[in-house]
Motif scaffolding. Structure first.
Motif, short mmCIF file in Angstrom:
data_model
loop_
_atom_site.label_atom_id
_atom_site.label_comp_id
_atom_site.label_asym_id
_atom_site.label_seq_id
_atom_site.Cartn_x
_atom_site.Cartn_y
_atom_site.Cartn_z
N PHE A 1 -20.22 15.81 -80.40
CA PHE A 1 -19.12 15.71 -81.07
C PHE A 1 -19.46 14.94 -82.52
O PHE A 1 -18.35 15.13 -83.39
N ALA A 2 -20.55 14.64 -82.76
CA ALA A 2 -20.97 13.91 -83.91
C ALA A 2 -21.47 14.73 -85.07
O ALA A 2 -20.96 14.63 -86.40
N SER A 3 -22.34 15.62 -84.84
CA SER A 3 -22.76 16.46 -85.94
C SER A 3 -21.65 17.62 -86.45
O SER A 3 -21.49 17.46 -87.70
N THR A 4 -20.98 17.65 -85.49
CA THR A 4 -19.69 18.87 -85.79
C THR A 4 -18.65 18.18 -86.87
O THR A 4 -18.22 18.76 -87.49
N TYR A 5 -18.46 16.88 -86.35
CA TYR A 5 -17.35 15.98 -87.11
C TYR A 5 -17.95 15.73 -88.65
O TYR A 5 -17.31 15.99 -89.43
N MET A 6 -19.44 15.40 -88.66
CA MET A 6 -19.73 15.22 -89.96
C MET A 6 -19.71 16.40 -90.75
O MET A 6 -19.51 16.15 -92.24
N ARG A 7 -20.49 17.44 -90.13
CA ARG A 7 -20.26 18.54 -91.22
C ARG A 7 -18.78 19.18 -91.52
O ARG A 7 -18.75 19.66 -92.69
N HIS A 8 -17.90 18.85 -90.73
CA HIS A 8 -16.66 19.45 -91.05
C HIS A 8 -15.96 18.46 -92.09
O HIS A 8 -15.34 18.84 -92.95
N ILE A 9 -16.04 17.28 -92.05
CA ILE A 9 -15.44 16.30 -92.79
C ILE A 9 -15.94 15.99 -94.01
O ILE A 9 -15.46 16.10 -95.25
N LEU A 10 -17.48 16.20 -94.16
CA LEU A 10 -18.03 16.37 -95.50
C LEU A 10 -17.59 17.75 -96.19
O LEU A 10 -17.33 17.72 -97.41
N GLY A 11 -17.69 18.89 -95.50
CA GLY A 11 -17.07 20.14 -96.17
C GLY A 11 -15.79 19.91 -96.43
O GLY A 11 -15.29 20.69 -97.53
N PHE A 12 -14.96 19.34 -95.96
CA PHE A 12 -13.49 19.02 -96.23
C PHE A 12 -13.42 18.21 -97.67
O PHE A 12 -12.47 18.50 -98.27
N PHE A 13 -14.37 17.37 -97.93
CA PHE A 13 -14.41 16.69 -99.34
C PHE A 13 -15.06 17.49 -100.12
O PHE A 13 -14.93 17.30 -101.53
N GLY A 14 -15.57 18.99 -99.86
CA GLY A 14 -16.39 19.74 -100.95
C GLY A 14 -17.99 19.51 -100.80
O GLY A 14 -18.36 20.22 -101.33
N ILE A 15 -18.43 18.72 -99.65
CA ILE A 15 -19.93 18.67 -99.55
C ILE A 15 -20.24 19.56 -98.52
O ILE A 15 -20.36 19.42 -97.35
N THR A 16 -21.00 20.80 -99.13
CA THR A 16 -21.19 21.90 -98.02
C THR A 16 -22.68 22.20 -97.80
O THR A 16 -23.07 22.67 -96.97
N ASP A 17 -23.50 21.42 -98.56
CA ASP A 17 -24.86 21.42 -98.34
C ASP A 17 -25.23 20.18 -97.68
O ASP A 17 -25.39 19.22 -98.06
N VAL A 18 -25.16 20.50 -96.16
CA VAL A 18 -25.39 19.56 -95.33
C VAL A 18 -26.68 19.84 -94.40
O VAL A 18 -26.52 20.91 -93.67
N GLN A 19 -27.64 19.09 -94.04
CA GLN A 19 -28.66 19.45 -93.47
C GLN A 19 -28.97 18.24 -92.30
O GLN A 19 -28.59 17.03 -92.85
#
Length: 198
Positions: free
Chosen positions: A153-171
């Motif tokens: 549940f950690a990586s999915t949350y991080m990808r979602h919340i960063l994307g919610f802020f506008g940060i979509t380039d997440v590796q």
């Protein structure tokens, strides 16, 4: 132009932290590719941030010019954290997985960033992230919670919340089975780092 790196560690381990090792190696790779880079560092476990509360909500809910001195002090830290993220070209985040999710120290940092009108806004088409410049590289470290698995549940949350802020380039760089096979877990993470575009 200087490459700005925001380096966030969150492990509660003062020594022997895999996520700290990975973030250090990622930052070193970025610095090797950008010799003129600057690094802003925060260790959220060694220097915890204050949790959001009713006073924080009150402080950020009024315009800056209308805040009391106490409210201005409360909002100032959140303002500074948001500016650090906005000014970063790359954000390197250590993500040790505790009980299948992110550390509480990292959640506090994200909560202090999550301000309407600053990190995101709601439109007729839905939410829009307002921090669209940075790239994020996340060092995922777990003894056995495989990244992308049903119990991660950690990586999915991080990808979602960063994307919610506008940060979509997440590796992600992942050492996700250290307690099961330490050597292959570390090798997998090092291979991920080697494959990063600096």
């Amino acid at each position: 132009m200087t490459h700005s790196i925001l380096h966030i560690d969150t492990s509660i381990k003062p020594e022997g932290s895999m996520s700290k090792t990975l973030t250090r190696d990622i930052v070193a790779r970025l610095q090797g590719a950008h010799p003129d880079s600057s690094v802003t560092y925060r260790d959220l476990a060694a220097h915890p941030l204050p949790e959001t509360d009713a006073a924080w909500i009150a402080a950020i809910s009024v315009p800056a010019e209308d805040r009391s001195p106490e409210q201005a002090d409360i909002a100032a830290l959140s303002d500074r954290l948001i500016e650090e993220v906005r000014n970063a070209d790359t954000i390197v985040i250590g993500l040790p997985v505790y009980n299948f999710n992110i550390p509480s120290q990292l959640k506090v940092w994200l909560d202090l960033l999550a301000r309407p009108g600053e990190a995101f806004r709601y439109t007729e088409e839905g939410p829009e992230g307002l921090i669209k410049g940075p790239r994020a590289i996340i060092a995922y470290a777990s003894n056995g919670t495989r990244i992308g698995s049903d119990i991660d549940f950690a990586s999915t949350y991080m990808r979602h919340i960063l994307g919610f802020f506008g940060i979509t380039d997440v590796q992600f760089v992942a050492s996700d089975h250290f307690a099961i096979d330490a050597d292959s877990s570390v090798k997998a993470a090092n291979d991920d780092i080697a494959g990063l575009a600096a």
